[in-house]
Design a protein around this motif. Structure first.
Motif, PDB file in Angstrom:
ATOM      1  N   ILE A   9      36.976 -23.762  30.075  1.00  0.00           N
ATOM      2  CA  ILE A   9      37.266 -22.611  30.691  1.00  0.00           C
ATOM      3  C   ILE A   9      38.730 -22.478  30.524  1.00  0.00           C
ATOM      4  CG2 ILE A   9      37.532 -21.310  32.566  1.00  0.00           C
ATOM      5  CD1 ILE A   9      34.539 -22.307  33.276  1.00  0.00           C
ATOM      6  N   LEU A  10      39.659 -23.447  31.039  1.00  0.00           N
ATOM      7  CA  LEU A  10      41.150 -23.516  31.053  1.00  0.00           C
ATOM      8  C   LEU A  10      41.445 -23.228  29.573  1.00  0.00           C
ATOM      9  CD1 LEU A  10      41.945 -25.867  33.936  1.00  0.00           C
ATOM     10  CD2 LEU A  10      41.750 -23.382  33.886  1.00  0.00           C
ATOM     11  N   LEU A  11      41.144 -23.976  28.753  1.00  0.00           N
ATOM     12  CA  LEU A  11      41.388 -23.890  27.309  1.00  0.00           C
ATOM     13  C   LEU A  11      41.271 -22.688  26.841  1.00  0.00           C
ATOM     14  CD1 LEU A  11      42.748 -25.382  24.718  1.00  0.00           C
ATOM     15  CD2 LEU A  11      40.343 -26.243  24.439  1.00  0.00           C
ATOM     16  N   TYR A  12      40.220 -21.933  27.042  1.00  0.00           N
ATOM     17  CA  TYR A  12      39.713 -20.664  26.457  1.00  0.00           C
ATOM     18  C   TYR A  12      40.616 -19.686  26.974  1.00  0.00           C
ATOM     19  CZ  TYR A  12      37.167 -16.342  25.651  1.00  0.00           C
ATOM     20  OH  TYR A  12      36.653 -14.988  25.291  1.00  0.00           O
ATOM     21  N   LEU A  15      45.302 -21.748  29.644  1.00  0.00           N
ATOM     22  CA  LEU A  15      45.913 -22.556  30.744  1.00  0.00           C
ATOM     23  C   LEU A  15      46.109 -24.046  30.546  1.00  0.00           C
ATOM     24  CD1 LEU A  15      44.178 -20.466  33.400  1.00  0.00           C
ATOM     25  CD2 LEU A  15      46.492 -19.956  32.587  1.00  0.00           C
ATOM     26  N   VAL A  16      45.264 -24.723  29.507  1.00  0.00           N
ATOM     27  CA  VAL A  16      45.544 -26.193  29.151  1.00  0.00           C
ATOM     28  C   VAL A  16      45.568 -26.186  27.601  1.00  0.00           C
ATOM     29  CG1 VAL A  16      44.549 -27.095  31.099  1.00  0.00           C
ATOM     30  CG2 VAL A  16      43.165 -26.644  29.117  1.00  0.00           C
ATOM     31  N   THR A  17      46.222 -27.022  27.105  1.00  0.00           N
ATOM     32  CA  THR A  17      46.236 -27.087  25.593  1.00  0.00           C
ATOM     33  C   THR A  17      45.099 -27.705  25.053  1.00  0.00           C
ATOM     34  OG1 THR A  17      47.571 -29.276  25.698  1.00  0.00           O
ATOM     35  CG2 THR A  17      48.793 -27.253  25.817  1.00  0.00           C
ATOM     36  N   GLU A  18      45.075 -27.586  23.667  1.00  0.00           N
ATOM     37  CA  GLU A  18      43.946 -28.253  23.160  1.00  0.00           C
ATOM     38  C   GLU A  18      44.263 -29.695  22.995  1.00  0.00           C
ATOM     39  OE1 GLU A  18      41.984 -28.118  18.719  1.00  0.00           O
ATOM     40  OE2 GLU A  18      43.215 -26.520  19.109  1.00  0.00           O
ATOM     41  N   ARG A  70      37.180 -29.321  42.685  1.00  0.00           N
ATOM     42  CA  ARG A  70      38.509 -30.179  42.811  1.00  0.00           C
ATOM     43  C   ARG A  70      38.977 -30.482  41.622  1.00  0.00           C
ATOM     44  NH1 ARG A  70      38.729 -33.367  47.021  1.00  0.00           N
ATOM     45  NH2 ARG A  70      36.871 -33.327  48.702  1.00  0.00           N
ATOM     46  N   ILE A  71      38.219 -30.256  40.565  1.00  0.00           N
ATOM     47  CA  ILE A  71      39.099 -30.498  39.234  1.00  0.00           C
ATOM     48  C   ILE A  71      39.748 -29.245  38.832  1.00  0.00           C
ATOM     49  CG2 ILE A  71      38.582 -31.076  36.614  1.00  0.00           C
ATOM     50  CD1 ILE A  71      36.224 -32.982  37.952  1.00  0.00           C
ATOM     51  N   LEU A  72      39.068 -28.054  38.999  1.00  0.00           N
ATOM     52  CA  LEU A  72      39.690 -27.112  38.804  1.00  0.00           C
ATOM     53  C   LEU A  72      40.907 -26.577  39.608  1.00  0.00           C
ATOM     54  CD1 LEU A  72      39.680 -24.183  37.268  1.00  0.00           C
ATOM     55  CD2 LEU A  72      38.064 -23.269  38.934  1.00  0.00           C
ATOM     56  N   MET A  73      40.983 -26.904  40.758  1.00  0.00           N
ATOM     57  CA  MET A  73      41.949 -26.781  41.708  1.00  0.00           C
ATOM     58  C   MET A  73      43.207 -27.626  41.454  1.00  0.00           C
ATOM     59  SD  MET A  73      41.353 -23.853  43.242  1.00  0.00           S
ATOM     60  CE  MET A  73      39.630 -23.110  42.622  1.00  0.00           C
ATOM     61  N   SER A  74      42.960 -28.762  41.224  1.00  0.00           N
ATOM     62  CA  SER A  74      43.890 -29.884  40.655  1.00  0.00           C
ATOM     63  C   SER A  74      44.475 -29.066  39.345  1.00  0.00           C
ATOM     64  CB  SER A  74      43.610 -31.045  40.560  1.00  0.00           C
ATOM     65  OG  SER A  74      42.905 -31.312  39.309  1.00  0.00           O
ATOM     66  N   LYS A  75      44.066 -28.801  38.383  1.00  0.00           N
ATOM     67  CA  LYS A  75      44.824 -28.077  37.163  1.00  0.00           C
ATOM     68  C   LYS A  75      45.447 -26.962  37.391  1.00  0.00           C
ATOM     69  CE  LYS A  75      44.185 -30.032  33.904  1.00  0.00           C
ATOM     70  NZ  LYS A  75      45.312 -31.228  33.499  1.00  0.00           N
ATOM     71  N   LEU A  76      44.959 -25.927  38.195  1.00  0.00           N
ATOM     72  CA  LEU A  76      45.476 -24.840  38.682  1.00  0.00           C
ATOM     73  C   LEU A  76      46.520 -24.991  39.658  1.00  0.00           C
ATOM     74  CD1 LEU A  76      42.494 -22.336  39.386  1.00  0.00           C
ATOM     75  CD2 LEU A  76      43.880 -22.472  37.249  1.00  0.00           C
ATOM     76  N   LYS A  77      46.535 -25.947  40.189  1.00  0.00           N
ATOM     77  CA  LYS A  77      47.911 -26.238  40.981  1.00  0.00           C
ATOM     78  C   LYS A  77      48.974 -26.515  40.223  1.00  0.00           C
ATOM     79  CE  LYS A  77      47.302 -28.319  44.949  1.00  0.00           C
ATOM     80  NZ  LYS A  77      47.240 -29.389  46.287  1.00  0.00           N
TER      81      LYS A  77
END
Length: 141
Positions: A9-12, A15-18, A70-77
């Motif tokens: 989702i974040l890649l799409y 918000l994160v790289t490939e 937990r994973i989503l919020m840590s990446k969004l932080k």
């Protein structure tokens, strides 16, 4: 698969790289090489097809919401801390909310992604930041 769903989702949403996605996929595969989904994704070279695969092979009814959150919020932080423009961050978060599985969009802390930018419409950046910071710390403590 919850973690890969977060990365997909974040890649799409950009918000994160490939590279970040591939690195995490490699780590997950090395930890559980017998996982057929991870094996398929290791061999898939088309990132768009990989994202589709992850999104269509998740059992959304049995999604571990706490692990996913937990994973989503840590990446969004990390994204939040590296984004000096709150309006830009807010627009990304609303698009992210739209990309979330429909069965979790109205569950906190995910629902926050939909409305946290509302105070910006009357110029209240501090309130928006407070809402986002509360959301990002939802699973702490």
């Amino acid at each position: 698969m919850e973690e890969l769903l977060v990365y997909a989702i974040l890649l799409y949403e950009g918000l994160v790289t490939e590279n970040e996605y591939n690195k995490r996929l490699d780590e997950l595969f090395l930890a559980t090489p017998e996982n057929d989904d991870l094996l398929y994704l290791e061999w898939e070279t088309d990132i768009s097809k990989a994202i589709i695969y992850v999104r269509t092979h998740i059992d959304y009814k049995n999604l571990n919401l706490e692990q996913f959150g937990r994973i989503l919020m840590s990446k969004l932080k990390v994204v939040y801390n590296n984004c000096p423009d709150i309006k830009y961050f807010a627009s990304q978060m609303y698009r992210l909310w739209e990309s979330l599985p429909g069965n979790i969009q109205k569950i906190e802390p995910f629902w926050t992604l939909c409305y946290a930018d509302d105070p910006l419409s009357w110029g209240d950046e501090k309130q928006t930041r407070d809402i986002y910071e509360h959301m990002l710390s939802y699973y702490e403590g």
